[in-house]
Structures are given as structure tokens and as C-alpha cells.
Design an enzyme around this catalytic site. Structure first.
Site, PDB file in Angstrom:
ATOM      1  N   ARG A 117       3.362  -1.420   8.866  1.00 37.17           N
ATOM      2  CA  ARG A 117       4.399  -2.386   8.504  1.00 37.17           C
ATOM      3  C   ARG A 117       5.365  -2.657   9.657  1.00 37.17           C
ATOM      4  O   ARG A 117       6.216  -3.538   9.561  1.00 37.17           O
ATOM      5  CB  ARG A 117       5.171  -1.879   7.283  1.00 37.17           C
ATOM      6  CG  ARG A 117       4.254  -1.528   6.110  1.00 37.17           C
ATOM      7  CD  ARG A 117       4.943  -0.662   5.061  1.00 37.17           C
ATOM      8  NE  ARG A 117       3.973  -0.051   4.165  1.00 37.17           N
ATOM      9  CZ  ARG A 117       3.359   1.113   4.393  1.00 37.17           C
ATOM     10  NH1 ARG A 117       3.626   1.798   5.502  1.00 37.17           N
ATOM     11  NH2 ARG A 117       2.475   1.588   3.536  1.00 37.17           N
ATOM     12  N   LYS A 172       1.630 -11.894  -3.126  1.00 37.84           N
ATOM     13  CA  LYS A 172       2.253 -10.871  -3.957  1.00 37.84           C
ATOM     14  C   LYS A 172       3.652 -10.544  -3.456  1.00 37.84           C
ATOM     15  O   LYS A 172       4.623 -10.516  -4.226  1.00 37.84           O
ATOM     16  CB  LYS A 172       1.382  -9.614  -3.978  1.00 37.84           C
ATOM     17  CG  LYS A 172       1.915  -8.514  -4.895  1.00 37.84           C
ATOM     18  CD  LYS A 172       2.680  -7.463  -4.125  1.00 37.84           C
ATOM     19  CE  LYS A 172       3.239  -6.380  -5.040  1.00 37.84           C
ATOM     20  NZ  LYS A 172       3.947  -5.325  -4.306  1.00 37.84           N
ATOM     21  N   ASN A 194       0.830  -1.216   0.000  1.00 39.09           N
ATOM     22  CA  ASN A 194       0.000   0.000   0.000  1.00 39.09           C
ATOM     23  C   ASN A 194       0.858   1.257   0.000  1.00 39.09           C
ATOM     24  O   ASN A 194       0.630   2.180   0.778  1.00 39.09           O
ATOM     25  CB  ASN A 194      -0.944   0.014   1.210  1.00 39.09           C
ATOM     26  CG  ASN A 194      -1.924  -1.133   1.171  1.00 39.09           C
ATOM     27  OD1 ASN A 194      -2.421  -1.506   0.113  1.00 39.09           O
ATOM     28  ND2 ASN A 194      -2.199  -1.719   2.325  1.00 39.09           N
ATOM     29  N   PRO A 217       4.381 -11.624 -10.068  1.00 37.52           N
ATOM     30  CA  PRO A 217       3.744 -10.791  -9.026  1.00 37.52           C
ATOM     31  C   PRO A 217       2.547 -10.024  -9.583  1.00 37.52           C
ATOM     32  O   PRO A 217       2.620  -9.435 -10.667  1.00 37.52           O
ATOM     33  CB  PRO A 217       4.868  -9.831  -8.620  1.00 37.52           C
ATOM     34  CG  PRO A 217       6.132 -10.528  -9.008  1.00 37.52           C
ATOM     35  CD  PRO A 217       5.802 -11.293 -10.245  1.00 37.52           C
ATOM     36  N   ASP A 276       0.149  -7.014  -8.596  1.00 36.77           N
ATOM     37  CA  ASP A 276      -0.223  -5.877  -7.759  1.00 36.77           C
ATOM     38  C   ASP A 276      -1.361  -5.127  -8.445  1.00 36.77           C
ATOM     39  O   ASP A 276      -1.959  -5.617  -9.399  1.00 36.77           O
ATOM     40  CB  ASP A 276       0.988  -4.978  -7.510  1.00 36.77           C
ATOM     41  CG  ASP A 276       1.436  -4.243  -8.769  1.00 36.77           C
ATOM     42  OD1 ASP A 276       0.988  -4.606  -9.882  1.00 36.77           O
ATOM     43  OD2 ASP A 276       2.235  -3.292  -8.649  1.00 36.77           O
ATOM     44  N   ARG A 330       7.833   6.868  -1.785  1.00 40.05           N
ATOM     45  CA  ARG A 330       7.779   6.705  -0.337  1.00 40.05           C
ATOM     46  C   ARG A 330       8.536   5.457   0.109  1.00 40.05           C
ATOM     47  O   ARG A 330       9.191   5.473   1.157  1.00 40.05           O
ATOM     48  CB  ARG A 330       6.317   6.650   0.132  1.00 40.05           C
ATOM     49  CG  ARG A 330       6.199   6.406   1.615  1.00 40.05           C
ATOM     50  CD  ARG A 330       4.907   6.931   2.197  1.00 40.05           C
ATOM     51  NE  ARG A 330       4.728   6.462   3.563  1.00 40.05           N
ATOM     52  CZ  ARG A 330       5.410   6.906   4.614  1.00 40.05           C
ATOM     53  NH1 ARG A 330       6.330   7.842   4.453  1.00 40.05           N
ATOM     54  NH2 ARG A 330       5.177   6.432   5.809  1.00 40.05           N
TER      55      ARG A 330
END
Length: 245
Positions: free
Chosen positions: A149, A187, A99, A204, A206, A104
Site C-alpha cells: 500500500r 470497492k 487485503n 461496497p 468486499d 491490523r
């Protein structure tokens, strides 16, 4: 430097920084600075990291022959390849990726390096090892703004041994072991197995890839992208970001 920008800063790795007409990264206890693909021949570590022994020309021709979207992607990113990265760095990087956006993620990667890694050259910090990152606690991670996280990183530190020997396992077993770490779902596991272990059967999925599959490949199985599903996925990922699906 356009030939390597998407490879180094397009979402596979968060180790590289564009600066002073080059890309720099601290890897293998060294500061590397590169400007073109030719620079990856400078030592054996970079040569392996850049996967220079894989026949990408053959793979790209096969991928481009599948359909117009993939043909356009290969034409847009003619040097795209899969980096062979350190599994521990890859694990934490893709925990941070959840997310999140590339800018970032890169910022958090650099914050962990400055706070828990060590200075290899003046101003250049290594990504922290499990032992170095093990000096943190969940409150410190909260202060560094890693968000939800934090608990995943703490669990990854405790279970870092899970990474040992995954290269020798079948894909499904390696995936299952990775998913014993909190926050590592299919993922994230597929990203770790692809970028950390070069398991080229990975694909993967996403939000970008979901959009691509729904828009351009409805009803098609992932096997459509064989025999190079991982590289095809990376082309689709880069193309999706480029055309802003």
C-alpha cells in the site's frame, strides 16, 4: 457501550479506540470520549459525524421488512448507522484496508498518526493531514510495514485535491475521479463515497459481502436493497462477521 461498539469499531472507521470504559478518538482537533449514543449530542461536530439528523428508525423498519436475514441483522444491531467521516481520513483508511483485517488496519492507522500526526493532548495524536503525511517517503512507509500500500499512499498524497468537490458530483463521476488514485478500485471508492461523502446509494462489495450475496441472494440485483442500499449493506457486513460466513 454495546450500542455503539459495532458502529465505531466494526469496520466503518479506524479512528476509535476502546479504553477505560469508553471509546476515544482524535477528530476535528479534539479528543472525544464517548460511552453511549447520548454523548454524540455534546457538540455540533459529533452530532453531524454520528448522522443524528437522518431518519434511521424509518430506514431500519424498511430494511427489516425485506427478509429474515436483514430482520435478524436489525435485531442484532438495532442502533447501527453510517458515520459521516473526513474524506481524507477515509481515503487513507480504506487504502490501508485492502487485503487486511480490522485489527491490523487500526494498528496502521495509529502508527501513521503517531509518526506523522500531531499530539492534540498528551498521548493522543491526530491523523496526519495531506501536508503532514507528505513529509514521508516510500522507504519510511516500508519501515512502518504498510506493505504494498506504500505506493498507493504516496499517490494519494500527490492527488489529495481529487477529494475536493466530490460531494457535488453524481456518484459515477465521483467514483471515476477517485479511481484516478492508484490502488482505489470500485470497492475502495464506494467506501470513500459512503463513509466520507454520505452517498447512501453506495454498496461496497468486499469478501464478506460477496459471501452473503452468493449464499443468501443469488441472482438478486443490488436494487433489491433499495431504498437504503448503503445501510442494508452495512447490516449485511456486520451480520456476516457475526455469523462468521
Amino acid at each position: 457501550m454495546d450500542d455503539i461498539r459495532e458502529i465505531l469499531t466494526g469496520g466503518q472507521s479506524f479512528s476509535w479506540t476502546e479504553e477505560d470504559n469508553c471509546f476515544s478518538a482524535v477528530l476535528n482537533e479534539k479528543v472525544y470520549k464517548v460511552r453511549s449514543e447520548a454523548d454524540f449530542y455534546q457538540d455540533s461536530y459529533l452530532k453531524a459525524y454520528y448522522d443524528l439528523d437522518f431518519d434511521y428508525q424509518k430506514a431500519r423498519l424498511e430494511i427489516a421488512s425485506k427478509d429474515e436475514l436483514l430482520k435478524s441483522a436489525v435485531e442484532k444491531f438495532p442502533t447501527l448507522r453510517i458515520l459521516r467521516q473526513d474524506p481524507w481520513i477515509t481515503l487513507i483508511s480504506f487504502i490501508l484496508s485492502q487485503n487486511n483485517n480490522i485489527k491490523r488496519i487500526k494498528g496502521l492507522y495509529d502508527t501513521l498518526s503517531r509518526n506523522y500526526g500531531h499530539e492534540v493532548e498528551k498521548g493522543y495524536f491526530s491523523f496526519p493531514t495531506p501536508e503532514e503525511l507528505g513529509k514521508t517517503n516510500i522507504n519510511e512507509l516500508k519501515e512502518l510495514k504498510v506493505g504494498f500500500r506504500d505506493k498507493y499512499i504516496m499517490d494519494a498524497i500527490e492527488k489529495a485535491d481529487v477529494l475536493n468537490g466530490l460531494e457535488n458530483l453524481e456518484y459515477s463521476e465521483a467514483e471515476e475521479r477517485l479511481m484516478t488514485i492508484k490502488g482505489v478500485g470500485k470497492k475502495v471508492a464506494s467506501c470513500i463515497l459512503l463513509f466520507g461523502y454520505h452517498k447512501m446509494e453506495a454498496f461496497p462489495i468486499d469478501v464478506w459481502i460477496k459471501k452473503v450475496l452468493a449464499t443468501y441472494y443469488p441472482g438478486k440485483p443490488i436494487s433489491y436493497f433499495d431504498p437504503y442500499p448503503a445501510l442494508a449493506q452495512q447490516y449485511l457486513f456486520s451480520m456476516a462477521r457475526y455469523i462468521k460466513l
